[in-house]
Design a protein around this motif. Structure first.
Motif, PDB file in Angstrom:
ATOM      1  N   SER A 215      22.094 -20.326  58.218  1.00 51.41           N
ATOM      2  CA  SER A 215      21.293 -20.492  57.060  1.00 51.41           C
ATOM      3  C   SER A 215      22.318 -20.596  55.885  1.00 51.41           C
ATOM      4  N   VAL A 216      23.362 -19.738  55.296  1.00 51.72           N
ATOM      5  CA  VAL A 216      24.089 -19.671  54.339  1.00 51.72           C
ATOM      6  C   VAL A 216      24.966 -21.010  54.533  1.00 51.72           C
ATOM      7  N   GLU A 217      25.736 -21.300  55.854  1.00 55.10           N
ATOM      8  CA  GLU A 217      26.362 -22.387  56.351  1.00 55.10           C
ATOM      9  C   GLU A 217      25.633 -23.622  55.861  1.00 55.10           C
ATOM     10  N   GLU A 218      24.300 -23.781  55.995  1.00 49.82           N
ATOM     11  CA  GLU A 218      23.476 -25.015  55.938  1.00 49.82           C
ATOM     12  C   GLU A 218      23.427 -25.181  54.307  1.00 49.82           C
ATOM     13  N   ILE A 219      23.029 -24.061  53.459  1.00 55.11           N
ATOM     14  CA  ILE A 219      23.067 -24.089  52.053  1.00 55.11           C
ATOM     15  C   ILE A 219      24.314 -24.562  51.598  1.00 55.11           C
ATOM     16  N   THR A 220      25.626 -23.951  51.597  1.00 52.62           N
ATOM     17  CA  THR A 220      26.589 -24.237  51.059  1.00 52.62           C
ATOM     18  C   THR A 220      27.518 -25.254  51.672  1.00 52.62           C
ATOM     19  N   GLY A 221      27.341 -25.867  52.836  1.00 49.93           N
ATOM     20  CA  GLY A 221      28.098 -26.588  53.544  1.00 49.93           C
ATOM     21  C   GLY A 221      29.513 -25.978  53.825  1.00 49.93           C
ATOM     22  N   LEU A 222      29.410 -24.536  53.731  1.00 50.42           N
ATOM     23  CA  LEU A 222      30.815 -23.992  54.409  1.00 50.42           C
ATOM     24  C   LEU A 222      30.749 -23.649  55.700  1.00 50.42           C
ATOM     25  N   ASP A 223      31.975 -23.375  56.190  1.00 50.65           N
ATOM     26  CA  ASP A 223      32.268 -22.688  57.580  1.00 50.65           C
ATOM     27  C   ASP A 223      32.512 -21.129  57.142  1.00 50.65           C
ATOM     28  N   ILE A 224      31.487 -20.495  57.535  1.00 50.89           N
ATOM     29  CA  ILE A 224      31.544 -18.905  57.265  1.00 50.89           C
ATOM     30  C   ILE A 224      32.398 -18.422  58.565  1.00 50.89           C
ATOM     31  N   ASN A 225      33.579 -17.838  58.005  1.00 49.74           N
ATOM     32  CA  ASN A 225      34.772 -17.435  59.051  1.00 49.74           C
ATOM     33  C   ASN A 225      34.470 -15.950  59.669  1.00 49.74           C
ATOM     34  N   TYR A 226      33.989 -15.141  58.490  1.00 46.11           N
ATOM     35  CA  TYR A 226      33.850 -13.767  59.052  1.00 46.11           C
ATOM     36  C   TYR A 226      32.637 -13.347  58.360  1.00 46.11           C
ATOM     37  N   TYR A 227      31.857 -12.082  58.654  1.00 48.35           N
ATOM     38  CA  TYR A 227      31.004 -11.522  57.775  1.00 48.35           C
ATOM     39  C   TYR A 227      31.267 -10.025  57.705  1.00 48.35           C
ATOM     40  N   LEU A 228      30.598  -9.265  56.831  1.00 48.89           N
ATOM     41  CA  LEU A 228      30.708  -7.842  56.618  1.00 48.89           C
ATOM     42  C   LEU A 228      29.463  -7.609  55.893  1.00 48.89           C
ATOM     43  N   ILE A 229      28.808  -6.573  56.511  1.00 43.66           N
ATOM     44  CA  ILE A 229      27.589  -5.860  56.223  1.00 43.66           C
ATOM     45  C   ILE A 229      27.756  -4.365  55.685  1.00 43.66           C
ATOM     46  N   ILE A 230      27.344  -4.067  54.671  1.00 50.81           N
ATOM     47  CA  ILE A 230      27.444  -2.720  54.075  1.00 50.81           C
ATOM     48  C   ILE A 230      26.120  -2.082  53.797  1.00 50.81           C
ATOM     49  N   ASN A 231      25.782  -1.077  54.121  1.00 46.83           N
ATOM     50  CA  ASN A 231      24.699  -0.360  53.514  1.00 46.83           C
ATOM     51  C   ASN A 231      24.914   0.511  52.103  1.00 46.83           C
ATOM     52  N   TYR A 232      23.824   1.040  51.716  1.00 51.98           N
ATOM     53  CA  TYR A 232      23.822   1.897  50.502  1.00 51.98           C
ATOM     54  C   TYR A 232      24.823   3.018  50.574  1.00 51.98           C
ATOM     55  N   ASP A 233      24.443   3.750  51.775  1.00 51.53           N
ATOM     56  CA  ASP A 233      25.474   4.882  51.884  1.00 51.53           C
ATOM     57  C   ASP A 233      26.838   4.866  52.007  1.00 51.53           C
ATOM     58  N   GLY A 234      27.164   3.605  52.660  1.00 49.01           N
ATOM     59  CA  GLY A 234      28.608   3.328  52.740  1.00 49.01           C
ATOM     60  C   GLY A 234      29.109   2.848  51.454  1.00 49.01           C
ATOM     61  N   PHE A 235      28.533   2.182  50.744  1.00 47.58           N
ATOM     62  CA  PHE A 235      28.838   1.817  49.499  1.00 47.58           C
ATOM     63  C   PHE A 235      29.228   2.834  48.511  1.00 47.58           C
ATOM     64  N   LYS A 236      28.276   3.767  48.398  1.00 45.80           N
ATOM     65  CA  LYS A 236      28.383   5.052  47.470  1.00 45.80           C
ATOM     66  C   LYS A 236      29.632   6.061  48.069  1.00 45.80           C
ATOM     67  N   LYS A 237      29.671   6.029  49.338  1.00 38.61           N
ATOM     68  CA  LYS A 237      30.938   6.895  49.801  1.00 38.61           C
ATOM     69  C   LYS A 237      32.235   6.254  49.569  1.00 38.61           C
ATOM     70  N   VAL A 238      32.327   5.070  49.541  1.00 39.60           N
ATOM     71  CA  VAL A 238      33.749   4.193  49.356  1.00 39.60           C
ATOM     72  C   VAL A 238      33.936   4.303  48.009  1.00 39.60           C
ATOM     73  N   ILE A 239      33.204   4.186  47.149  1.00 38.00           N
ATOM     74  CA  ILE A 239      33.206   4.242  45.687  1.00 38.00           C
ATOM     75  C   ILE A 239      33.983   5.742  45.544  1.00 38.00           C
ATOM     76  N   ASP A 240      33.274   6.610  45.920  1.00 37.84           N
ATOM     77  CA  ASP A 240      33.641   7.944  45.887  1.00 37.84           C
ATOM     78  C   ASP A 240      34.899   8.370  46.364  1.00 37.84           C
ATOM     79  N   ASP A 241      35.252   7.823  47.585  1.00 40.18           N
ATOM     80  CA  ASP A 241      36.541   8.165  48.269  1.00 40.18           C
ATOM     81  C   ASP A 241      37.834   7.421  47.432  1.00 40.18           C
ATOM     82  N   LEU A 242      37.288   6.419  46.559  1.00 37.11           N
ATOM     83  CA  LEU A 242      38.736   5.588  45.764  1.00 37.11           C
ATOM     84  C   LEU A 242      38.615   6.491  44.609  1.00 37.11           C
TER      85      LEU A 242
END
Length: 540
Positions: A215-242
């Motif tokens: 769907s994103v490729e159709e909307i933007t006309g771009l080739d999506i080469n990679y994807y990355l999905i992160i959840n809330y817990d992962g986001f919080k922990k990485v910020i704290d780790d930094l």
């Protein structure tokens, strides 16, 4: 620092030994040292200082022992340094290997630690790495998705949908955010839904991320080469780790209805200015939308700012040398992130990311704030429930595709708009569709959105209903920028001739004859942005 210091003194030691040997040879021959072989005045103080600390020239045994001990010490230091470096390379190779087993969805589960070690170490030794997808076109596009995660309200609804593009030639980075309420066709079906539900739809139909990716490729006309999905817990922990990240808050935030635990509310507030945010605060900052006058679009901008801050902190010298922080980041990523970036591609992406100018990132958000915005607010009904949605203001995704294509050179769009203004075309609209309101909708679009100044509507010459919309050029393609703009965005086709439909006395430059193909594209009634934001505030 220690290695540089030892190397410098060892070089002095070698040069000193050379001059002493040459001095002995010349003395045996009864000749003086030539200027080119004598110690220079620049090094004379160093030379004499070291001489005073060395055994007398006649003490050959003392000279040999000093050289031997110094060389032995340097060798021991080199071996220890090499061993420590090797240990950490092996450790982090193992860490990345084990983490990749958790986060890489398309990973080969039969890959061994040795193969992972080779893929990480080989680029360091040979200065060669795996070519990344998109590098052949000098652009890498990564789809970033953020979701609450299992066990939380919202679960796999992706409230963050962003395309991160890297120009591998100029080393520039761009972020394009798509709003979660964008109303899209579900790929390979006849159904429609909000784009933030497509990831959950894909999981339910064993398609994973492919549904939202298509769907994103159709909307933007771009080739999506990679994807990355992160959840809330992962986001919080990485910020704290930094160790937290520094982010500038552009306006005071005070929200008494921020979603809390167990379907409750809590107050979230931040004052305008620079803040060092921990993981919990950072997550609230990127989720907040009730107290933002720009609503969901303001939230998208804050998410982009957070990504910039996190990237700068991650690639800082201090973070990269903190092995404990890196170890913790890898642990937390393994439990909360999914991607299709392969282990032999990680080094390449990190290398490119380090070279990107973090202070010169292009940020763009597809919004619906103004009459010339890319999107507009509308609604659909689910039973008796009125749900607000966002749809393209023109008849297709062409404007978002244009923005996506030119995001590294937004001046290209402005140059085109300037050429259209100079052409100053006269346009006539003739409605031969079955929708009597279509002509007025198109006239409003041409004037308020596309900025054409001379647009009139005329009655059709016959009552016949036309299927396809066409634009007739009466300038001999002398006003090509305006012609292309209408063909692409309305959209319309360019017939080879007017087939007698156009009055010979017509003095317009372009004549647009509307057909039934535009009826559904322009069937969405436009609602106000105020109604949309109010509905957003009432959502839990």
């Amino acid at each position: 620092m220690a290695i540089a210091y030892q190397s410098k003194n060892f070089d002095i030691f070698l040069r000193l030994g050379y001059h002493k040997i040459m001095d002995g040879i010349k003395r045996k021959k009864g000749t003086a040292l030539p200027d080119s072989e004598a110690p220079s005045e620049r090094n004379n103080d160093i030379y004499l200082g070291l001489q005073n600390n060395l055994p007398p020239p006649g003490n050959r045994i003392g000279n040999k022992k000093s050289a031997k001990n110094y060389g032995k010490g340097f060798l021991i230091f080199f071996i220890i340094s090499f061993t420590i470096t090797l240990f950490w390379v092996i450790f982090f190779s193992w860490k990345i290997h084990s983490t990749s087993k958790k986060i890489i969805i398309t990973n080969d589960n039969n890959s061994s630690f040795v193969s992972s070690l080779k893929s990480i170490v080989a680029p360091i030794i040979t200065n060669k790495r795996e070519e990344l997808k998109g590098e052949e076109k000098n652009r890498i596009n990564i789809l970033l998705l953020g979701a609450a995660g299992e066990g939380k309200a919202g679960k796999n609804l992706t409230d963050t949908i962003m395309i991160m593009s890297i120009n591998t030639q100029t080393k520039k980075l761009a972020l394009l955010s798509l709003p979660r309420d964008l109303y899209v066709k579900i790929p390979e079906t006849k159904s429609y839904s909000k784009i933030n539900s497509l990831y959950q739809y894909g999981l339910s139909n064993n398609e994973g991320v492919e549904t939202v990716k298509k769907s994103v490729e159709e909307i933007t006309g771009l080739d999506i080469n990679y994807y990355l999905i992160i959840n809330y817990d992962g986001f919080k922990k990485v910020i704290d780790d930094l160790g937290g990240v520094n982010v500038y808050v552009e306006r005071d935030i005070y929200d008494t209805r921020f979603p809390g635990s167990n379907f409750s509310y809590e107050t979230f507030k931040l004052e305008k200015g620079l803040h060092k945010m921990d993981g919990e605060t950072a997550l609230k900052f990127v989720r907040e939308r009730h107290n933002d006058p720009e609503g969901d679009f303001g939230r998208a901008k804050r998410q982009q700012n957070m990504i910039q801050a996190a990237k700068s902190k991650f690639f800082s010298f201090r973070t990269l040398l903190n092995v404990f922080a890196l170890n913790k980041i890898l642990d937390d990523l393994g439990n909360n992130v999914k991607t299709d970036i392969q282990i032999d591609e990680i080094e390449g992406l990190l290398a490119i990311s380090r070279e990107v100018d973090s202070q010169n990132i292009t940020n763009a958000v597809a919004d619906a704030w103004e009459k010339d915005s890319l999107l507009k607010v509308s609604h659909v009904f689910y039973g008796n429930i009125r749900a607000f949605i966002l749809v393209p203001r023109v008849g297709n995704w062409s404007e978002i595709q244009e923005l996506s294509e030119n995001i590294f050179d937004l001046d290209a769009i402005r140059r085109k708009e300037a050429e259209i203004e100079k052409e100053n075309v006269k346009i006539t609209v003739i409605n031969q569709s079955s929708d009597r309101q279509l002509a007025s909708k198109i006239r409003d679009l041409l004037e308020s959105k596309m900025k054409f100044k001379s647009v009139i509507v005329k009655s059709p010459p016959t009552p016949d209903i036309r299927e396809e919309t066409a634009v007739y050029d009466r300038t001999g393609k002398n006003k090509i920028f305006s012609l292309n703009e209408i063909i692409k965005k309305l959209p319309a086709r360019l017939p080879p001739e007017d087939s007698g439909i156009i009055d010979a006395r017509e003095d317009s430059d372009l004549v647009i004859v509307l057909g039934r193909d535009l009826e559904e594209k322009y069937s969405f009634e436009e609602d106000s942005i105020e109604e949309f934001n109010k509905a957003q505030e009432l959502e839990f």
